[in-house]
Design a protein around this motif. Structure first.
Motif, PDB file in Angstrom:
ATOM      1  N   TYR A  78     -11.535  14.756  17.187  1.00 44.70           N
ATOM      2  CA  TYR A  78     -11.809  13.485  17.854  1.00 44.70           C
ATOM      3  C   TYR A  78     -11.578  13.540  19.363  1.00 44.70           C
ATOM      4  O   TYR A  78     -11.454  12.507  20.010  1.00 44.70           O
ATOM      5  CB  TYR A  78     -11.047  12.346  17.181  1.00 44.70           C
ATOM      6  CG  TYR A  78     -11.624  12.079  15.809  1.00 44.70           C
ATOM      7  CD1 TYR A  78     -12.797  11.330  15.680  1.00 44.70           C
ATOM      8  CD2 TYR A  78     -11.063  12.631  14.673  1.00 44.70           C
ATOM      9  CE1 TYR A  78     -13.366  11.122  14.433  1.00 44.70           C
ATOM     10  CE2 TYR A  78     -11.635  12.426  13.422  1.00 44.70           C
ATOM     11  CZ  TYR A  78     -12.787  11.675  13.311  1.00 44.70           C
ATOM     12  OH  TYR A  78     -13.355  11.475  12.077  1.00 44.70           O
ATOM     13  N   ILE A  94     -13.447   4.996  12.087  1.00 38.33           N
ATOM     14  CA  ILE A  94     -13.510   5.660  13.392  1.00 38.33           C
ATOM     15  C   ILE A  94     -14.245   4.795  14.422  1.00 38.33           C
ATOM     16  O   ILE A  94     -14.709   5.290  15.450  1.00 38.33           O
ATOM     17  CB  ILE A  94     -14.138   7.058  13.284  1.00 38.33           C
ATOM     18  CG1 ILE A  94     -15.536   6.991  12.686  1.00 38.33           C
ATOM     19  CG2 ILE A  94     -13.237   7.991  12.474  1.00 38.33           C
ATOM     20  CD1 ILE A  94     -16.308   8.290  12.773  1.00 38.33           C
ATOM     21  N   THR A 109      -7.509  17.103  13.205  1.00 35.13           N
ATOM     22  CA  THR A 109      -8.029  15.749  13.432  1.00 35.13           C
ATOM     23  C   THR A 109      -8.006  15.414  14.919  1.00 35.13           C
ATOM     24  O   THR A 109      -8.983  14.860  15.444  1.00 35.13           O
ATOM     25  CB  THR A 109      -7.223  14.717  12.622  1.00 35.13           C
ATOM     26  OG1 THR A 109      -7.399  15.010  11.221  1.00 35.13           O
ATOM     27  CG2 THR A 109      -7.692  13.292  12.891  1.00 35.13           C
TER      28      THR A 109
END
Length: 164
Positions: free
Chosen positions: A50, A13, A46
């Motif tokens: 994010y 990430i 997800t």
């Protein structure tokens, strides 16, 4: 590394872009919905985790994985869509249908992505068995939907850097 040796929900990430203003289309095959709904949930969660705005996530359903290519192309043609995630599963059966479908979908998604100059992510499982599909849709190998969403995030960021 094969997915048998990797968790699909573990990824780097580092240096992720801000996606709060990015619009993503998620195209989901209805065939084998017990698997594709898990892929969708993984991708959706997800994206939200994010930084994506739920208001900027659009879903489109198609009957089966074969139809993912054209629906992804339609979404990619929209100026307001930044990336498309195509989610499906084609399980090997007694015939070679999976070989033809998998090849056609992969080629179709690639062609649509290039034609529209937009990331279209191949989030299609191609397992030999239903058990392998379950393992890759939130099971012991993680969730291909998570991986597809992270790929979309990274590709949107790369496109912004390259074409800035």
């Amino acid at each position: 590394m094969s997915t048998a040796d990797k968790n699909l929900s573990v990824f780097s990430i580092d240096d992720l872009p801000n996606i709060s203003n990015k619009k993503f289309a998620l195209v989901v095959a209805e065939w084998n919905s017990e698997i594709t709904e898990k892929l969708y949930e993984g991708a959706y969660q997800t994206l939200i985790a994010y930084g994506a705005s739920p208001d900027l996530l659009v879903r489109g359903n198609v009957p089966g994985s074969f139809e993912l290519s054209v629906a992804a192309h339609w979404f990619a043609q929209r100026a307001d869509i930044d990336a498309v995630i195509a989610l499906g599963v084609v399980i090997q059966g007694e015939t070679k249908h999976n070989d033809y479908i998998n090849h056609a979908v992969a080629q179709g998604i690639t062609n649509a992505s290039i034609a529209n100059n937009k990331p279209i992510i191949f989030g299609v499982l191609t397992p030999n068995t239903m058990e392998q599909a379950v393992d890759r849709a939130g099971g012991v190998h993680g969730n291909k939907g998570d991986e597809a969403a992270m790929t979309a995030i990274k590709m949107v960021g790369l496109k912004d850097k390259v074409l800035a």
